[in-house]
Design a protein around this motif. Structure first.
Motif, mmCIF file in Angstrom:
data_model
loop_
_atom_site.group_PDB
_atom_site.id
_atom_site.type_symbol
_atom_site.label_atom_id
_atom_site.label_comp_id
_atom_site.label_asym_id
_atom_site.label_seq_id
_atom_site.Cartn_x
_atom_site.Cartn_y
_atom_site.Cartn_z
ATOM 1 N N GLY A 8 56.824 17.750 66.620
ATOM 2 C CA GLY A 8 56.798 18.379 67.270
ATOM 3 C C GLY A 8 55.659 19.919 67.467
ATOM 4 N N GLU A 23 60.606 10.182 60.614
ATOM 5 C CA GLU A 23 61.213 10.742 60.939
ATOM 6 C C GLU A 23 62.423 11.036 60.243
ATOM 7 N N TYR A 121 70.868 17.674 66.760
ATOM 8 C CA TYR A 121 69.040 18.468 67.007
ATOM 9 C C TYR A 121 68.705 18.353 68.770
ATOM 10 N N GLU A 123 66.543 17.174 70.317
ATOM 11 C CA GLU A 123 66.763 16.240 71.409
ATOM 12 C C GLU A 123 67.904 15.146 71.225
ATOM 13 N N VAL A 144 60.752 20.889 65.214
ATOM 14 C CA VAL A 144 61.168 20.415 66.556
ATOM 15 C C VAL A 144 60.276 18.487 65.705
ATOM 16 N N ASP A 146 60.550 15.956 68.412
ATOM 17 C CA ASP A 146 59.348 15.056 69.434
ATOM 18 C C ASP A 146 59.299 16.351 70.224
ATOM 19 N N ARG A 149 60.806 14.885 73.980
ATOM 20 C CA ARG A 149 62.692 14.595 74.379
ATOM 21 C C ARG A 149 63.149 15.840 73.960
ATOM 22 N N ALA A 150 62.902 16.722 72.984
ATOM 23 C CA ALA A 150 63.918 18.368 72.988
ATOM 24 C C ALA A 150 63.724 19.165 74.768
ATOM 25 N N GLU A 153 65.582 18.010 77.492
ATOM 26 C CA GLU A 153 66.614 17.835 76.942
ATOM 27 C C GLU A 153 67.238 19.193 77.270
#
Length: 251
Positions: A8, A23, A121, A123, A144, A146, A149-150, A153
């Protein structure tokens, strides 16, 4: 994937390698840290705030465009410090959803507000597409796992034209400022919290908190990640040399 993406908003740092490897372990350890420190979090944050408390959070959300009647998703809501400010701004006609992976933190939030909560989360947000008008995140970006990915989203759950507002503490440019900030967060705040006799021991959590600030990415990779996710009007402003506000809009 390189370490700065995989972890992140953290860079490859020996200070963080001492906490976890990978992770799955990161999630397990950080959830335990935040659960452990949940009851003392607000008091410690008030000692850490350095003039950026409740009034600042409300002003940031207002400047970013949060208004009455909107649907707000507060990601990594913790004990609800940003959620409270957002709830006041959206008013009785608005809707507020607080998301956090720590059940201990959400339990503290529920003592303050009656809002929807999601234990999840950033992500993997358990909401439909185009569900919210505004997405906030307060001082949690560097936790975070990633960024890509976050942020994907975030874009997915926002309505067209929706706004994202990320508040973060960044590493000061000056070595002296970094040393003083690290001492304040890692030593002074836990000592004052302990002497006050209030709530849980937050020493471990605040040591980690300070180390993530020292290991955090510079602003440009975060801005780049927002742009990769398809956001427009991507900006970063700074207050007092360390409090950053990242804002962006879904087309």
């Amino acid at each position: 994937m390189n370490d700065s993406r995989r972890l992140g908003a953290m860079v490859d740092s020996d200070r963080l390698r001492g906490y976890f490897e990978g992770e799955d372990e990161r999630r397990r350890i950080t959830r335990a840290l935040f659960d452990e420190g949940a009851s003392g979090y607000d008091h410690a944050e008030s000692l850490t705030a350095l003039g950026s408390g409740a009034w600042y959070r409300r002003q940031v959300l207002q400047r970013a465009g949060l208004r009455e009647g909107m649907t707000l998703l507060d990601v990594a809501a913790g004990t609800g410090l940003v959620t409270v400010a957002g709830h006041a701004l959206t008013g009785p006609s608005g809707r507020v959803i607080a998301l956090d992976p720590s059940p201990g933190m959400l339990a503290e939030l529920k003592k303050k507000l009656s809002v929807e909560t999601l234990e999840a989360y950033a992500e993997a947000i358990p909401l439909p597409d185009a569900e919210v008008d505004f997405l906030s995140m307060g001082y949690a970006l560097r936790h975070v796992g990633d960024l890509d990915r976050a942020f994907a989203e975030y874009r997915r759950v926002l309505k067209p034209g929706g706004q994202v507002c990320l508040m973060e503490i960044s590493r000061p440019a000056s070595r002296l400022q970094r040393t003083l900030l690290g001492f304040h967060i890692g030593a002074v705040v836990p000592a004052l919290a302990r002497l006050s006799g209030r709530h849980a021991d937050i020493k471990r959590l605040w040591r980690y908190y300070g180390d993530t600030i020292e290991a955090a990415l510079a602003p440009q990779p975060i801005l780049d990640a927002l742009q990769r996710a398809g956001f427009t009007d991507v900006k970063c402003s700074v207050t007092l040399g360390m409090f950053r506000e990242y804002t962006a809009r879904k087309p």
